[in-house]
Design an enzyme around this catalytic site. Structure first.
Site, PDB file in Angstrom:
ATOM      1  N   HIS A 157       0.836  -1.193   0.000  1.00  0.00           N
ATOM      2  CA  HIS A 157       0.000   0.000   0.000  1.00  0.00           C
ATOM      3  C   HIS A 157       0.877   1.253   0.000  1.00  0.00           C
ATOM      4  CE1 HIS A 157      -2.869  -2.975   1.696  1.00  0.00           C
ATOM      5  NE2 HIS A 157      -3.759  -2.264   1.056  1.00  0.00           N
TER       6      HIS A 157
ATOM      7  N   ASP B 163      -4.791  -6.244  -7.609  1.00  0.00           N
ATOM      8  CA  ASP B 163      -4.989  -5.536  -6.357  1.00  0.00           C
ATOM      9  C   ASP B 163      -5.257  -4.074  -6.725  1.00  0.00           C
ATOM     10  OD1 ASP B 163      -5.146  -5.083  -3.637  1.00  0.00           O
ATOM     11  OD2 ASP B 163      -3.262  -6.092  -3.169  1.00  0.00           O
TER      12      ASP B 163
END
Length: 560
Positions: free
Chosen positions: A199, A272
């Site tokens: 992230h 993702d």
């Protein structure tokens, strides 16, 4: 699948380029109603689906209304029914936590040790999600967590043994898909041996191909053999698999080469989120969306920003019109998406019934579902039998690692209980509702408790207050619930426990998330691993500490 595939070809031939590219986008949004930005997006772009986060959730009943509303908008525009997806892993990563049977997380399930319970937990979760109109779950996590410093996987994994992760993963996949949900194995080819959160940046796994085959790929091979519907790519760079410095999500060598050709995977490849920094900072979300499709992705996930979603759609249309991507390549992905939408009940197989798509009559094709996918039977969310499964798994997961002082079960004496509160440690955690304290759970079990709570960032500043409470004459024993004390930011927790140990009173340490906390507190003479701090876990910990249930769990990772 053959019949769905043939009918999918019929529908594919009648779709415009915009309709086909729209099917390849999965978009997140803000809000709890089918209105505002998401209504505008669905009106302007024929997207293939949406993803829910906690920001979209108020209650199961509201989620059910939201799902029906979104499908109604898509249907009203003449578009295909939507994938409605979610990250409902269980335990510490769950977007819906109230009014349902929230199951323990994956490491807790592995610690409890029952493959049958892993299947049943997934099946129950799948049925309850399905009752809310959700048809795709981004679970299970098949990453092998063999790196104690991993900041983002940890207890989301089934553990460190490839074969065990594969077995628990396959049973979870079967449970979800037996509930008619699309299961998603993630994060291919493995996010477990990283010490960077994708992230926030681009992790690199430098292991050679032989090691990747022997460890990381084992559960993903098993998932393919089990017929998993979808596979989520990792935003990680594997030099052994990709000669250029490209993350897996953007790598033709990994997605089209390794996953499709070598491993023979025929299901959906979903990325993702393309707004994660591993992608957005290094490549840009919009350009990366095009690169991911070039690499072989079928479904591009853009979780947050409507502007980026629209721009990515436009960039993909332009890429085809300019010849950068062939329409044949788009057709390959869209046919898979149509086939799996039919498999999961989003499209009816009515060959003789015309279907209106984008305002035109489409003959000999799969017709649009008249409503959200039908339920064979009404599922009672939070049913007692469902909750009993969650409770059984939770109680069987609590693990006694050591009790060198014979402190357990706790004596019926005045006990200081310090709970280090739950905090968001990664974006995957999202918005966590604070659980009851460990002290309140122990008080419910009949113990006389001095109940103190401290946030992880306030442990240092509050240590004098906590030590003063521990030194009080009436306090005979101490229990400390740590939260990710193994992390670099966990130094204050470690120092506090060291000072408590020097008081000469019995001290039990309970890891309320990472079992690796023991590596940071090696002098803990009494140590319990609980894997999570949800309310059910707190009850199970308290019952085990007071001797009402045995410590039945076994560590799924090594603490050396």
């Amino acid at each position: 699948m053959m019949e769905q595939n043939q009918s999918g070809r019929s529908l594919l031939k009648q779709m415009t380029l915009r309709e086909k590219i729209g099917q390849m986008l999965l978009c997140g949004f803000h809000g709890t109603e089918a209105s505002g930005d998401i209504e505008r997006l669905l009106t302007e772009v024929p997207i293939g689906g949406v993803i829910y986060f906690a920001r979209n959730v108020e209650s199961p009943e509201q989620v059910e209304r939201l799902s029906k509303g979104l499908q109604h908008i898509a249907r009203g525009r003449g578009n295909l029914p939507l994938w409605i997806s979610i990250d409902q892993e269980g335990g510490m990563v769950a977007r819906i936590t109230e009014g349902i049977s929230l199951m323990p997380g994956q490491m807790a399930i592995a610690a409890a040790g029952s493959l049958e319970d892993a299947y049943e937990a997934a099946r129950i979760s799948g049925l309850e999600l399905k009752s809310m109109g959700i048809n795709m779950n981004f679970a299970p996590v098949l990453d092998i967590n063999n790196n104690p410093a991993n900041p983002v996987i940890g207890v989301r994994s089934f553990g460190e043994e490839p074969e065990a992760v594969a077995e628990f993963g396959v049973h979870t996949i079967r449970g979800l898909q037996d509930a008619c949900l699309a299961a998603t194995a993630k994060h291919f080819p493995g996010h477990g041996d990283t010490d960077i959160d994708s992230h926030l940046d681009l992790p690199v796994i430098a292991h050679g191909r032989e090691r990747v085959e022997r460890v990381e790929l084992v559960p993903f091979r098993a998932a393919i053999a089990a017929g998993v519907d979808a596979m989520m790519s990792a935003h990680i760079y594997f030099p052994a698999l990709e000669p250029q410095r490209l993350p897996v999500t953007l790598s033709p060598a990994v997605l089209s080469g390794l996953l499709r050709k070598e491993l023979g995977y025929e299901g959906l490849i979903v990325t993702d989120c393309m707004e994660m920094d591993a992608i957005a900072v290094h490549y840009g979300t919009v350009e990366a969306a095009v690169m991911a499709v070039e690499a072989g992705a079928d479904l591009v996930l853009i979780s947050h920003t409507a502007k980026l979603q629209r721009e990515s759609f436009g960039a993909l249309v332009q890429a085809v019109e300019s010849g950068r991507i062939s329409e044949k390549r788009i057709d390959e992905s869209v046919l898979r998406l149509l086939t799996y939408k039919a498999k999961r009940g989003l499209l009816r197989m009515d060959a003789d019934e015309p279907a209106a798509v984008a305002g035109r009559e489409k003959d000999n094709a799969m017709s649009l579902a008249a409503a959200a996918p039908e339920q064979a039977e009404r599922v009672e969310r939070g049913d007692r039998s469902h909750l009993d499964v969650a409770r059984r798994i939770s109680e069987n997961s609590i693990t006694l690692v050591r009790d060198e002082e014979g402190m357990l079960p706790l004596k019926l004496e005045r006990t200081l209980v310090i709970t280090v509160a739950t905090e968001v440690t990664t974006i995957a955690d999202e918005q966590l509702v604070q659980a009851p304290t460990l002290g309140s759970a122990l008080a419910d079990c009949g113990l006389e408790v001095v109940d103190l709570t401290v946030s992880p960032e306030d442990v240092a500043s509050d240590s004098a207050r906590l030590l003063q409470a521990a030194e009080a004459e009436g306090v005979k024993q101490i229990v400390v619930g740590t939260y990710n004390a193994v992390n670099p930011s966990g130094d204050p927790q470690r120092r506090l426990i060291g000072r408590l140990n020097r008081l000469g009173k019995p001290v039990a340490v309970v890891a309320l998330r990472s079992p690796y906390d023991l590596l940071a507190i090696p002098d803990a003479s009494v140590y319990v691993a609980a894997y999570e701090s949800r309310p059910l876990a707190m009850q199970s910990i308290a019952r085990a500490l007071t001797g009402q249930i045995p410590f039945a769990g076994k560590l799924p990772v090594s603490l050396k």
